[in-house]
Design a protein around this motif. Structure first.
Motif, PDB file in Angstrom:
ATOM      1  N   THR A  73       5.618  15.947  38.845  1.00 37.07           N
ATOM      2  CA  THR A  73       4.264  16.416  38.545  1.00 37.07           C
ATOM      3  C   THR A  73       3.273  16.031  39.633  1.00 37.07           C
ATOM      4  OG1 THR A  73       3.710  14.403  37.386  1.00 37.07           O
ATOM      5  CG2 THR A  73       4.664  16.193  36.086  1.00 37.07           C
ATOM      6  N   LEU A  74       2.165  16.756  39.612  1.00 37.04           N
ATOM      7  CA  LEU A  74       1.090  16.481  40.548  1.00 37.04           C
ATOM      8  C   LEU A  74       0.496  15.105  40.274  1.00 37.04           C
ATOM      9  CD1 LEU A  74      -0.678  17.632  42.756  1.00 37.04           C
ATOM     10  CD2 LEU A  74      -2.032  18.769  41.020  1.00 37.04           C
ATOM     11  N   ALA A  75       0.355  14.765  38.984  1.00 31.21           N
ATOM     12  CA  ALA A  75      -0.265  13.494  38.618  1.00 31.21           C
ATOM     13  C   ALA A  75       0.572  12.322  39.133  1.00 31.21           C
ATOM     14  CB  ALA A  75      -0.410  13.408  37.107  1.00 31.21           C
ATOM     15  N   GLY A  76       1.909  12.459  38.984  1.00 30.51           N
ATOM     16  CA  GLY A  76       2.768  11.354  39.376  1.00 30.51           C
ATOM     17  C   GLY A  76       2.791  11.123  40.873  1.00 30.51           C
ATOM     18  N   SER A  77       2.446  12.175  41.648  1.00 25.76           N
ATOM     19  CA  SER A  77       2.578  12.052  43.088  1.00 25.76           C
ATOM     20  C   SER A  77       1.412  11.296  43.711  1.00 25.76           C
ATOM     21  CB  SER A  77       2.669  13.446  43.716  1.00 25.76           C
ATOM     22  OG  SER A  77       1.457  14.135  43.530  1.00 25.76           O
ATOM     23  N   SER A  78       0.518  10.747  42.893  1.00 28.90           N
ATOM     24  CA  SER A  78      -0.658  10.086  43.451  1.00 28.90           C
ATOM     25  C   SER A  78      -0.358   8.699  44.013  1.00 28.90           C
ATOM     26  CB  SER A  78      -1.756   9.960  42.391  1.00 28.90           C
ATOM     27  OG  SER A  78      -2.297  11.238  42.144  1.00 28.90           O
ATOM     28  N   ARG A  79       0.749   8.096  43.592  1.00 28.95           N
ATOM     29  CA  ARG A  79       1.084   6.786  44.159  1.00 28.95           C
ATOM     30  C   ARG A  79       1.934   7.016  45.392  1.00 28.95           C
ATOM     31  NH1 ARG A  79       4.448   4.905  40.287  1.00 28.95           N
ATOM     32  NH2 ARG A  79       4.348   6.997  39.419  1.00 28.95           N
ATOM     33  N   LEU A  80       1.355   6.728  46.561  1.00 22.84           N
ATOM     34  CA  LEU A  80       2.038   7.064  47.812  1.00 22.84           C
ATOM     35  C   LEU A  80       3.300   6.227  47.990  1.00 22.84           C
ATOM     36  CD1 LEU A  80      -0.778   7.539  50.451  1.00 22.84           C
ATOM     37  CD2 LEU A  80       0.550   9.263  49.252  1.00 22.84           C
ATOM     38  N   PHE A  81       4.394   6.896  48.256  1.00 21.52           N
ATOM     39  CA  PHE A  81       5.676   6.248  48.561  1.00 21.52           C
ATOM     40  C   PHE A  81       6.068   5.184  47.538  1.00 21.52           C
ATOM     41  CE2 PHE A  81       4.079   7.791  52.667  1.00 21.52           C
ATOM     42  CZ  PHE A  81       5.118   8.658  52.965  1.00 21.52           C
ATOM     43  N   ALA A  82       5.694   5.404  46.267  1.00 25.81           N
ATOM     44  CA  ALA A  82       6.044   4.434  45.238  1.00 25.81           C
ATOM     45  C   ALA A  82       7.554   4.409  45.031  1.00 25.81           C
ATOM     46  CB  ALA A  82       5.336   4.777  43.929  1.00 25.81           C
ATOM     47  N   THR A  83       8.157   5.588  45.029  1.00 26.43           N
ATOM     48  CA  THR A  83       9.615   5.657  44.927  1.00 26.43           C
ATOM     49  C   THR A  83      10.081   6.608  46.008  1.00 26.43           C
ATOM     50  OG1 THR A  83       9.089   7.200  43.194  1.00 26.43           O
ATOM     51  CG2 THR A  83      10.215   5.191  42.529  1.00 26.43           C
ATOM     52  N   ILE A  84      11.292   6.363  46.463  1.00 28.59           N
ATOM     53  CA  ILE A  84      11.848   7.276  47.457  1.00 28.59           C
ATOM     54  C   ILE A  84      13.135   7.829  46.882  1.00 28.59           C
ATOM     55  CG2 ILE A  84      12.875   7.429  49.741  1.00 28.59           C
ATOM     56  CD1 ILE A  84      10.745   5.609  50.721  1.00 28.59           C
ATOM     57  N   ASP A  85      13.122   9.141  46.692  1.00 28.27           N
ATOM     58  CA  ASP A  85      14.197   9.756  45.944  1.00 28.27           C
ATOM     59  C   ASP A  85      14.362  11.177  46.464  1.00 28.27           C
ATOM     60  OD1 ASP A  85      15.458   9.557  42.839  1.00 28.27           O
ATOM     61  OD2 ASP A  85      15.089  11.555  43.645  1.00 28.27           O
ATOM     62  N   LEU A  86      15.597  11.601  46.668  1.00 23.40           N
ATOM     63  CA  LEU A  86      15.799  12.914  47.282  1.00 23.40           C
ATOM     64  C   LEU A  86      16.059  14.017  46.254  1.00 23.40           C
ATOM     65  CD1 LEU A  86      17.939  11.961  50.393  1.00 23.40           C
ATOM     66  CD2 LEU A  86      15.539  12.641  50.330  1.00 23.40           C
ATOM     67  N   SER A  87      15.812  13.720  44.972  1.00 19.65           N
ATOM     68  CA  SER A  87      16.205  14.706  43.958  1.00 19.65           C
ATOM     69  C   SER A  87      15.454  16.020  44.112  1.00 19.65           C
ATOM     70  CB  SER A  87      15.961  14.129  42.565  1.00 19.65           C
ATOM     71  OG  SER A  87      14.583  13.872  42.408  1.00 19.65           O
ATOM     72  N   ASN A  88      14.208  15.980  44.599  1.00 23.80           N
ATOM     73  CA  ASN A  88      13.472  17.230  44.777  1.00 23.80           C
ATOM     74  C   ASN A  88      14.161  18.150  45.766  1.00 23.80           C
ATOM     75  OD1 ASN A  88      11.291  16.674  43.052  1.00 23.80           O
ATOM     76  ND2 ASN A  88      10.465  15.281  44.596  1.00 23.80           N
ATOM     77  N   TYR A  89      14.684  17.551  46.823  1.00 23.75           N
ATOM     78  CA  TYR A  89      15.353  18.357  47.839  1.00 23.75           C
ATOM     79  C   TYR A  89      16.607  18.993  47.257  1.00 23.75           C
ATOM     80  CZ  TYR A  89      12.168  16.345  51.197  1.00 23.75           C
ATOM     81  OH  TYR A  89      11.035  15.984  51.867  1.00 23.75           O
ATOM     82  N   ARG A  90      17.281  18.226  46.392  1.00 24.14           N
ATOM     83  CA  ARG A  90      18.478  18.780  45.772  1.00 24.14           C
ATOM     84  C   ARG A  90      18.085  19.923  44.840  1.00 24.14           C
ATOM     85  NH1 ARG A  90      20.326  13.990  43.421  1.00 24.14           N
ATOM     86  NH2 ARG A  90      19.950  12.918  45.389  1.00 24.14           N
ATOM     87  N   GLU A  91      17.050  19.707  44.052  1.00 20.05           N
ATOM     88  CA  GLU A  91      16.632  20.714  43.083  1.00 20.05           C
ATOM     89  C   GLU A  91      16.207  22.008  43.759  1.00 20.05           C
ATOM     90  OE1 GLU A  91      13.886  20.146  39.192  1.00 20.05           O
ATOM     91  OE2 GLU A  91      14.985  18.464  40.039  1.00 20.05           O
ATOM     92  N   LEU A  92      15.641  21.848  44.952  1.00 17.40           N
ATOM     93  CA  LEU A  92      15.146  22.987  45.709  1.00 17.40           C
ATOM     94  C   LEU A  92      16.229  24.042  45.904  1.00 17.40           C
ATOM     95  CD1 LEU A  92      12.425  23.437  47.020  1.00 17.40           C
ATOM     96  CD2 LEU A  92      13.269  22.341  49.063  1.00 17.40           C
ATOM     97  N   PHE A  93      17.463  23.583  46.069  1.00 14.01           N
ATOM     98  CA  PHE A  93      18.541  24.520  46.394  1.00 14.01           C
ATOM     99  C   PHE A  93      19.372  24.896  45.184  1.00 14.01           C
ATOM    100  CE2 PHE A  93      17.445  22.617  50.413  1.00 14.01           C
ATOM    101  CZ  PHE A  93      17.433  23.715  51.254  1.00 14.01           C
ATOM    102  N   THR A  94      18.945  24.481  43.978  1.00 17.46           N
ATOM    103  CA  THR A  94      19.789  24.756  42.826  1.00 17.46           C
ATOM    104  C   THR A  94      19.135  25.670  41.808  1.00 17.46           C
ATOM    105  OG1 THR A  94      18.980  22.676  41.930  1.00 17.46           O
ATOM    106  CG2 THR A  94      21.164  22.653  42.936  1.00 17.46           C
TER     107      THR A  94
END
Lengths: 544, 293
Positions: free
Chosen positions: B50-71
């Motif tokens: 979500t947009l709201a969750g993305s407000s904490r800069l570099f709080a977690t580093i996770d590549l799941s978005n990149y995976r989801e992008l192609f699925t």
């Protein structure tokens, strides 16, 4: 760069050929020949491909009665052939490919836009009147109650389905959705007298009938050339009946009658059949409406008010964008234009980043950051404030300018840096010696020189921002919408986004005529700007 | 001891008055310029979606978005990427080729209408193609009725339209660069028996490679960022380019797809930015000399 560079060589003039001293390309060409053998072969093959394609196009276009397009195509093809088969006219051979595309997809479409602006083209007004009559006559077709039963064989030719019909009286006809039924004599018949096959066609087997049944149910063979006579359709693949619309077109009175309600729709010259109570039949057809689109824009109060504010905002946006970007760019260029400053390269790369980032993404990224509820700016930088950056009209205008400054200042920074470095330091030093303050020396000496060299750029930047579709559409889509108008127009809309939304918007119907009329306004403005630019460069050429 | 800090402070003050304040401005502007890019990068690594969750800069580093992008089959990011490369690549190559042909003619040959041609190109390129988007749409619909492979919804048709703008500003950039190649080289080759085509393809094109690269890159960036005509042309998700596809990602539900969009934006931007920064010296020179005299 100027347009007055001295001629460097005579292109087609053949220099003296010295026999005996021939280089590595000699084997390709005989002396005195301008093209090599390979070149000639390539040319012939390419030209043959183009001509073959053109010939194919001519047949297709003739089959579809597209005579205007056909004529343009033939003229272009002949011109291309003449250019490449002639011995002389070398420059034309190099210019032709680009110019043909330019003429079709840039010059012609501009002229065509002017044409569309004077029509009612749009949703339901695209084709000719005949198309509209045909479309109305096929609408809501119902089986004619006393229709005779035709025996049917489904045929196929080049992938297209055709119906072979045997009438109760034994007459045999053939036709397809595109071609009305026509009598035919040479059909094969089976024992019962039903026609089952025809030369040049293949009859569909029972299995094929099942496989393609959806396609077969769609086929409607016109009974005659007059669409009002209805069409022949099938429900089972073995017998066909006459189907007719309850809307009947009468060519004699040029009107459409609804046979179920008795309402008569007439052509009152508005590009559609209209009933006495003002109901319009869809589709209508395209007609010339003269200045109606312009008049509508100028006289409909809601449309006029929003158009006036859009035009005003377009000018304000373009002007402020240039002023702000140039101001910040020039300021930064002077700040960093110090020889002994360290880290200049680092800053330079950092400042180019927004310029290197794809522009369409920048708008989308900022739209997320400026989101009132969840965006980073409100949530984090302003500690949970609830400022409506993109939904309040004035804040939205501010945001759009702010984001466009982010996008645009790097370019101005680069340009101003280049321009400043080309101005010798001695000039401002001399001014300083004479007792001028640094600011005054800058304003009186450097700034005028700088303005002379970047003025044409400022004008092109203005013209660019005048049509800066991406930043507006990606950030706000022109919103927030004006509340007092039915059109989809908003506070940050530029003319170009308004054109796009009027033509292809989803809310209201597509209105190509009005959109093109608005595009004409942009043409005029850009024309004036170009004229200024040309004057300006002329003046500059005279100076130098 | 007490005398040492005084001069040091004085030098700091002097340093600040001449250079230091410039660094302060530099840092502020760097933050302004780079922050949104850091923010997208951080959002793309945030698994919340979500947009709201993305407000904490570099709080977690996770590549799941990149995976989801192609699925996600309804949003075929991989296809968009390929489509963008195809449309942008062919447009860039075509633009370079057509522009170079024209620039060669303008630079090396003298003919009637040469000056008029240059002036007309300069004038025409002031009017962007997207102004005529309605006419282009109707024209291509008509062409599509006759040649379905060139009509609305095809890449070939879109590329043809883009190539209509191949001359213009690009020809100008190249024309200027061609003029810097000495004519004596052509003349020497001609004396050796080379034809005009051999001179063009064999000699000139090799000498002007830098400007070809710059024009190619600029044409590629322009074509891949183009939205107006592409959005009218490409309605089938499998055919769309990144600009049309990613716009759809955000325009429907800004807040829920946000981090996946960010991942898509990062992947789309990185190649362009790398090439741009690598070639920036040429590009900047080209832009400045192309527009400033």
């Amino acid at each position: 760069m100027t347009l007055t560079d001295e001629p460097r060589t005579e292109g087609s003039g053949s220099p003296d050929q010295r026999p005996g001293r021939r280089g590595p390309w000699a084997w390709l060409s005989r002396p005195g020949e301008t093209d090599g053998l390979v070149g000639i072969l390539v040319k012939i093959v390419l030209l043959a491909v183009v001509d073959a394609f053109a010939l194919y196009a001519v047949f297709l276009l003739a089959a579809q009665d597209e005579w205007l397009v056909l004529a343009i195509g033939v003229v272009l093809t002949v011109a291309v052939n003449v250019v490449y088969l002639r011995r002389d006219g070398l420059p034309a051979k190099y210019l032709a490919p680009g110019i043909v595309l330019l003429l079709v997809f840039q010059v012609f479409v501009m002229v065509y836009t002017g044409f569309i602006a004077f029509t009612n083209a749009g949703d339901g007004h695209l084709g000719s009147k005949d198309d509209a009559v045909a479309a109305i006559s096929t609408k809501g077709q119902e089986r004619v109650p006393d229709s005779p039963q035709y025996q049917l064989s489904v045929l196929e030719r080049r992938g297209e389905l055709a119906f072979l019909l045997t009438a109760p009286d034994g007459a045999v006809t053939v036709g397809s959705s595109d071609e009305p039924q026509e009598p035919t004599d040479d059909a094969e018949t089976d024992g019962s007298g039903k026609a089952v096959g025809l030369d040049g066609y293949t009859s569909l087997s029972f299995e094929e009938l099942l496989q393609r049944q959806d396609e077969i149910l769609e086929v409607a063979v016109p009974v005659s050339d007059d669409p009002a006579d209805g069409s022949l359709r099938t429900a089972d693949g073995s017998s066909a009946y006459e189907y007719r619309s309850h809307l009947r077109y009468d060519a004699a009175t040029d009107s459409v009658t609804d046979t179920t309600t008795g309402v008569v729709y007439r052509d009152e010259g508005d590009g559609a059949f209209v009933s006495a109570d003002g109901d319009e039949l869809v589709p209508g057809w395209q007609i010339n409406v003269g200045f109606d689109n312009f008049r509508r824009a100028a006289e409909t109060p809601q449309l006029r008010d929003s158009l006036v504010s859009v035009i005003a905002w377009t000018f304000v946006f373009a002007t402020l964008s240039v002023v702000l970007c140039f101001g910040l760019g020039l300021f930064l260029a002077t700040v960093f234009n110090v020889a002994r400053m360290r880290g200049k390269k680092f800053y330079r790369v950092m400042l180019i980043l927004p310029y290197a980032f794809p522009a369409f993404l920048s708008g989308l990224v900022w739209s997320g950051m400026l989101n009132a509820e969840f965006g980073f700016i409100n949530q984090v930088l302003l500690g949970g404030a609830d400022i409506e950056w993109l939904t309040d009209p004035w804040l939205a205008r501010f945001s759009v300018l702010f984001v466009n400054l982010w996008l645009g200042f790097p370019y101005m920074f680069l340009v101003c840096t280049g321009a400043l470095q080309s101005i010798p330091d001695e000039m401002s030093e001399a001014a300083r010696m004479d007792g001028a303050s640094p600011w005054k020396a800058f304003r009186a000496v450097k700034l005028p020189l700088l303005l002379v060299s970047v003025a044409p750029l400022l004008i092109t930047t203005f013209a660019y921002n005048f049509n800066n579709f991406n930043v507006i559409y990606m950030l706000t889509r022109g919103g927030p919408r004006f509340e007092d108008t039915a059109n989809d127009v908003g506070a940050t809309d530029l003319l170009i986004t308004m054109v796009y939304k009027v033509a292809f918007g989803t809310g209201t119907g597509r209105d190509y005529g009005l959109a093109s009329a608005l595009a004409i306004i942009i043409f005029v403005v850009i024309g004036v700007i170009s004229a200024l630019l040309f004057r300006r460069t002329k003046a500059l050429e005279d100076i130098h | 001891m007490s005398t040492v800090p005084a001069p040091r402070r004085r030098t700091f003050r002097r340093w600040f008055a001449t250079l230091g304040w410039r660094h302060v401005i530099g840092i502020v502007v760097t933050a302004y310029a780079a922050f949104p890019l850091l923010y997208v990068l951080s959002a793309s690594l945030d698994p919340s979606g979500t947009l709201a969750g993305s407000s904490r800069l570099f709080a977690t580093i996770d590549l799941s978005n990149y995976r989801e992008l192609f699925t996600d089959p309804s949003r075929p990011y991989g296809k968009w990427f390929v489509n963008t490369l195809v449309v942008g690549g062919i447009t860039a190559i075509g633009t370079v080729f057509l522009g170079a042909l024209a620039a060669y003619a303008f630079s090396r040959m003298r003919f009637t209408g040469r000056r008029f041609g240059l002036m007309s190109l300069m004038l025409i390129q002031m009017f962007p193609q997207m102004l005529a988007v309605v006419a282009i749409f109707i024209l291509m619909s008509t062409i599509g009725d006759v040649f379905p492979s060139l009509g609305i919804g095809t890449h070939a048709g879109l590329i043809l339209v883009y190539l209509g703008g191949a001359l213009g500003v690009n020809t100008y950039l190249m024309y200027g660069f061609f003029n810097t190649v000495p004519v004596s080289i052509d003349e020497a080759a001609r004396l050796d028996g080379a034809s005009h085509a051999q001179i063009f393809f064999g000699i000139i094109l090799r000498l002007v490679t830098p400007i070809l690269a710059v024009v190619g890159l600029l044409a590629f960036i322009t074509a891949t960022s183009e939205f107006v005509i592409a959005s009218v042309f490409l309605t089938d998700p499998d055919q769309q380019t990144l600009s049309v596809g990613l716009f759809g990602y955000v325009s429907e539900q800004t807040s829920t797809n946000w981090t996946i969009f960010a991942a898509g934006a990062v992947l789309a931007a990185i190649p362009v930015m790398v090439v741009f920064l690598a070639l920036q010296r040429y590009i900047v020179n080209g832009l400045v000399s192309g527009s400033v005299k």
